[in-house]
Design a protein around this motif. Structure first.
Motif, PDB file in Angstrom:
ATOM      1  N   ASP A 149      -2.925 -23.668  72.498  1.00 46.34           N
ATOM      2  CA  ASP A 149      -1.759 -24.047  73.289  1.00 46.34           C
ATOM      3  C   ASP A 149      -2.049 -23.616  74.715  1.00 46.34           C
ATOM      4  O   ASP A 149      -1.913 -22.436  75.052  1.00 46.34           O
ATOM      5  CB  ASP A 149      -0.503 -23.360  72.742  1.00 46.34           C
ATOM      6  N   LEU A 150      -2.465 -24.575  75.546  1.00 47.07           N
ATOM      7  CA  LEU A 150      -2.837 -24.241  76.929  1.00 47.07           C
ATOM      8  C   LEU A 150      -1.651 -24.383  77.874  1.00 47.07           C
ATOM      9  O   LEU A 150      -1.751 -24.072  79.059  1.00 47.07           O
ATOM     10  CB  LEU A 150      -4.016 -25.105  77.374  1.00 47.07           C
ATOM     11  N   ASN A 151      -0.527 -24.856  77.370  1.00 51.44           N
ATOM     12  CA  ASN A 151       0.741 -24.890  78.102  1.00 51.44           C
ATOM     13  C   ASN A 151       0.694 -25.663  79.415  1.00 51.44           C
ATOM     14  O   ASN A 151       1.513 -25.430  80.309  1.00 51.44           O
ATOM     15  CB  ASN A 151       1.281 -23.471  78.320  1.00 51.44           C
ATOM     16  N   VAL A 152      -0.247 -26.596  79.526  1.00 50.40           N
ATOM     17  CA  VAL A 152      -0.283 -27.512  80.660  1.00 50.40           C
ATOM     18  C   VAL A 152      -0.491 -28.928  80.108  1.00 50.40           C
ATOM     19  O   VAL A 152      -1.308 -29.120  79.209  1.00 50.40           O
ATOM     20  CB  VAL A 152      -1.422 -27.170  81.643  1.00 50.40           C
ATOM     21  N   ALA A 153       0.294 -29.865  80.656  1.00 48.68           N
ATOM     22  CA  ALA A 153       0.138 -31.288  80.314  1.00 48.68           C
ATOM     23  C   ALA A 153      -0.472 -31.945  81.544  1.00 48.68           C
ATOM     24  O   ALA A 153       0.232 -32.228  82.512  1.00 48.68           O
ATOM     25  CB  ALA A 153       1.484 -31.905  79.968  1.00 48.68           C
ATOM     26  N   PRO A 154      -1.795 -32.195  81.552  1.00 50.62           N
ATOM     27  CA  PRO A 154      -2.469 -32.558  82.802  1.00 50.62           C
ATOM     28  C   PRO A 154      -2.241 -34.000  83.268  1.00 50.62           C
ATOM     29  O   PRO A 154      -2.043 -34.233  84.459  1.00 50.62           O
ATOM     30  CB  PRO A 154      -3.943 -32.314  82.494  1.00 50.62           C
ATOM     31  N   LEU A 155      -2.251 -34.959  82.367  1.00 50.82           N
ATOM     32  CA  LEU A 155      -2.207 -36.366  82.776  1.00 50.82           C
ATOM     33  C   LEU A 155      -0.770 -36.898  82.852  1.00 50.82           C
ATOM     34  O   LEU A 155       0.132 -36.352  82.225  1.00 50.82           O
ATOM     35  CB  LEU A 155      -2.999 -37.219  81.782  1.00 50.82           C
ATOM     36  N   GLN A 156      -0.606 -37.970  83.598  1.00 48.17           N
ATOM     37  CA  GLN A 156       0.709 -38.618  83.658  1.00 48.17           C
ATOM     38  C   GLN A 156       1.130 -39.099  82.262  1.00 48.17           C
ATOM     39  O   GLN A 156       2.311 -39.124  81.943  1.00 48.17           O
ATOM     40  CB  GLN A 156       0.659 -39.804  84.623  1.00 48.17           C
ATOM     41  N   THR A 157       0.138 -39.459  81.448  1.00 50.56           N
ATOM     42  CA  THR A 157       0.441 -39.934  80.098  1.00 50.56           C
ATOM     43  C   THR A 157       0.558 -38.781  79.097  1.00 50.56           C
ATOM     44  O   THR A 157       0.729 -39.008  77.902  1.00 50.56           O
ATOM     45  CB  THR A 157      -0.659 -40.896  79.620  1.00 50.56           C
ATOM     46  N   ASP A 158       0.450 -37.558  79.609  1.00 52.54           N
ATOM     47  CA  ASP A 158       0.626 -36.382  78.743  1.00 52.54           C
ATOM     48  C   ASP A 158       2.063 -35.869  78.766  1.00 52.54           C
ATOM     49  O   ASP A 158       2.377 -34.827  78.167  1.00 52.54           O
ATOM     50  CB  ASP A 158      -0.313 -35.249  79.173  1.00 52.54           C
ATOM     51  N   VAL A 159       2.923 -36.573  79.497  1.00 51.11           N
ATOM     52  CA  VAL A 159       4.347 -36.191  79.555  1.00 51.11           C
ATOM     53  C   VAL A 159       5.197 -37.450  79.434  1.00 51.11           C
ATOM     54  O   VAL A 159       4.731 -38.556  79.729  1.00 51.11           O
ATOM     55  CB  VAL A 159       4.706 -35.472  80.879  1.00 51.11           C
ATOM     56  N   TRP A 160       6.426 -37.272  79.016  1.00 51.84           N
ATOM     57  CA  TRP A 160       7.311 -38.430  78.808  1.00 51.84           C
ATOM     58  C   TRP A 160       7.721 -39.064  80.122  1.00 51.84           C
ATOM     59  O   TRP A 160       8.019 -40.259  80.190  1.00 51.84           O
ATOM     60  CB  TRP A 160       8.520 -38.057  77.976  1.00 51.84           C
ATOM     61  N   SER A 161       7.754 -38.248  81.203  1.00 46.34           N
ATOM     62  CA  SER A 161       8.073 -38.801  82.519  1.00 46.34           C
ATOM     63  C   SER A 161       7.368 -37.973  83.588  1.00 46.34           C
ATOM     64  O   SER A 161       7.779 -36.844  83.879  1.00 46.34           O
ATOM     65  CB  SER A 161       9.584 -38.799  82.759  1.00 46.34           C
ATOM     66  N   HIS A 162       6.321 -38.542  84.142  1.00 49.04           N
ATOM     67  CA  HIS A 162       5.566 -37.838  85.191  1.00 49.04           C
ATOM     68  C   HIS A 162       6.486 -37.444  86.347  1.00 49.04           C
ATOM     69  O   HIS A 162       6.485 -36.294  86.803  1.00 49.04           O
ATOM     70  CB  HIS A 162       4.443 -38.754  85.683  1.00 49.04           C
ATOM     71  N   LYS A 163       7.309 -38.368  86.763  1.00 51.29           N
ATOM     72  CA  LYS A 163       8.170 -38.146  87.932  1.00 51.29           C
ATOM     73  C   LYS A 163       9.176 -37.023  87.681  1.00 51.29           C
ATOM     74  O   LYS A 163       9.351 -36.121  88.501  1.00 51.29           O
ATOM     75  CB  LYS A 163       8.938 -39.443  88.248  1.00 51.29           C
TER      76      LYS A 163
END
Lengths: 265, 265
Positions: A149-163
DNA sequence: GCGCACACCG
DNA sequence: CGGTGTGCGC
């Protein structure tokens, strides 16, 4: 060889889910984070009964804690503290088949993404900087896995809403930048080797979102990185989303990578 | 008419056991103690679904709390504080069939049986004295039931060892004496009308005794008393010992009395 | 929301 | 032992 990583959020509360996961997915190596238990209270017998003869526990009372369970011999292990803080967040093992596995639980970083006002966020940034320096000491000719668990979501597609997450801890530019610097030292993101970067991909859904499945406000916080010698052996990688729907689940689901690797060298 | 009393030790934790009990024993009136919940968080819908149309809740946050559930109309109810202490320990209801039911949770009284050093014990003694005075106001020509967790085991056969419990709160002579004075005002012990006094009889087994069944170190702390007009209607009385063996049980088991009483007068 | 810790109660 | 409350962390 099947390697799995799972932030289990209390291994004692979820020991039956661990059993079910092992039964259904049959990993050779299972790395857990947030076991939330002292080493001497860890439910070790369950793992032995399930065929994991080699177990390393880096426990802690109440918080954090990581453990690595293997069907193959572990010939070396090491427990490290980071940032001079006595929290159980990194467990290194070496297998008899020549593979090193670093099991990490990176600090979550608190609420406010401000290292001045929020000490936990400062600790997270320092942890990532230390990981970058440490990665430079890794032998790139050695087959090594960094996961957890690195606790970072690096890419825009790694989160439900980048913005909407740009100012939310785990996806802020400063974290993502430090995270990339760590990775770029010597690591290959095994999950994204298999699943294209333009595909939305999550490993965590907050408990606070009641309709996690429909709303799908997830993030990819769990990762499995490999050094070059392992890239050509990587066969498959999956994230078991359905496990978020099991009874009283962890907020994280397991991630799995399969390697075509000889059992002994 | 079947009347049951049960110290449930958190009605929310044990709502499934309540259902199972109702299914199996089909009481017309169910009186609970130690519901450990505020009135507005009480799981009322469960009782309505199970056929209890009339419900009175005297809840409290975290501690104590009593509730009475009836299949017959409740035409009056009253919530009383005792010893000028705001704890929910007494709920009075009157049924349309003319029966009064007083649901009590008498203070446990703490560890040391010394009213000087132990304020809780002093409160318990005062509560019993107040019950004696109050009993003298009861109309003995009226069909009335006093039931609940009275936290006193009066007879030698109401404890696993009379000798070993003489200095243990619930069976000390001072409590037993005050308890008898309350009872002797106007009450008949319905359970002991049916089950002879020389028979050992318990309704509570401590959680701290792991082998509760084999060791059987129980006490009869739960009671069901009646006034004279009900004595000739009393058909049966039982204590459901087996329920102590259900999954995650209360430390108390239900007590039941059956009456041959017309549904309406 | 759901783990942990600790203190209080019985 | 096993409920409750509170506070804390994620």
């Amino acid at each position: 060889m099947r390697v799995a990583s799972w932030n289990i959020n209390s291994v004692r509360m979820r020991i039956d889910l661990v059993k079910k996961f092992i039964d259904q997915y049959n990993p050779d190596i299972l790395c857990l984070q947030e076991i939330k238990v002292e080493s001497n209270l860890f439910p070790l017998s369950t793992f032995k009964k399930m065929g994991f003869e080699y177990n390393e526990i880096f426990g802690q009372k109440g918080y954090h804690g990581v453990s690595t369970h293997s069907k193959f011999p572990i010939i070396y292990s090491n427990k490290n503290y980071w940032c001079n803080i006595e929290e159980s967040r990194h467990l290194h093992i070496q297998l008899s088949n020549g593979i090193d596995i670093h099991n990490f639980y990176v600090p979550a970083g608190g609420d406010k993404p401000d290292p001045q006002k929020n000490k936990k966020f400062a600790q997270k940034l320092e942890f990532l900087r230390e990981m970058e320096r440490w990665s430079k000491t890794i032998d790139i000719s050695q087959a090594t896995i960094l996961l957890g668990d690195l606790n970072v979501a690096p890419l825009q597609t790694d989160v439900w809403s980048h913005k909407q997450l740009l100012k939310v801890v785990s996806h802020t530019p400063i974290e993502v930048d430090l995270f990339s610097k760590v990775k770029n030292v010597c690591w290959v993101d095994a999950i994204r080797e298999i699943i294209p970067e333009d595909e939305k991909l999550f490993s965590w859904w907050s408990y606070r979102s009641p309709n996690w499945e429909a709303a799908n406000k997830g993030r990819r916080l769990d990762h499995l990185w490999i050094t070059q010698p392992l890239v050509k052996s990587l066969v498959d990688a999956i994230i078991i989303r359905s496990i978020r729907g099991w009874e009283r689940p962890s907020d994280h689901v397991p991630i799995i990578a399969d390697f075509n690797w000889p059992r002994s060298l």
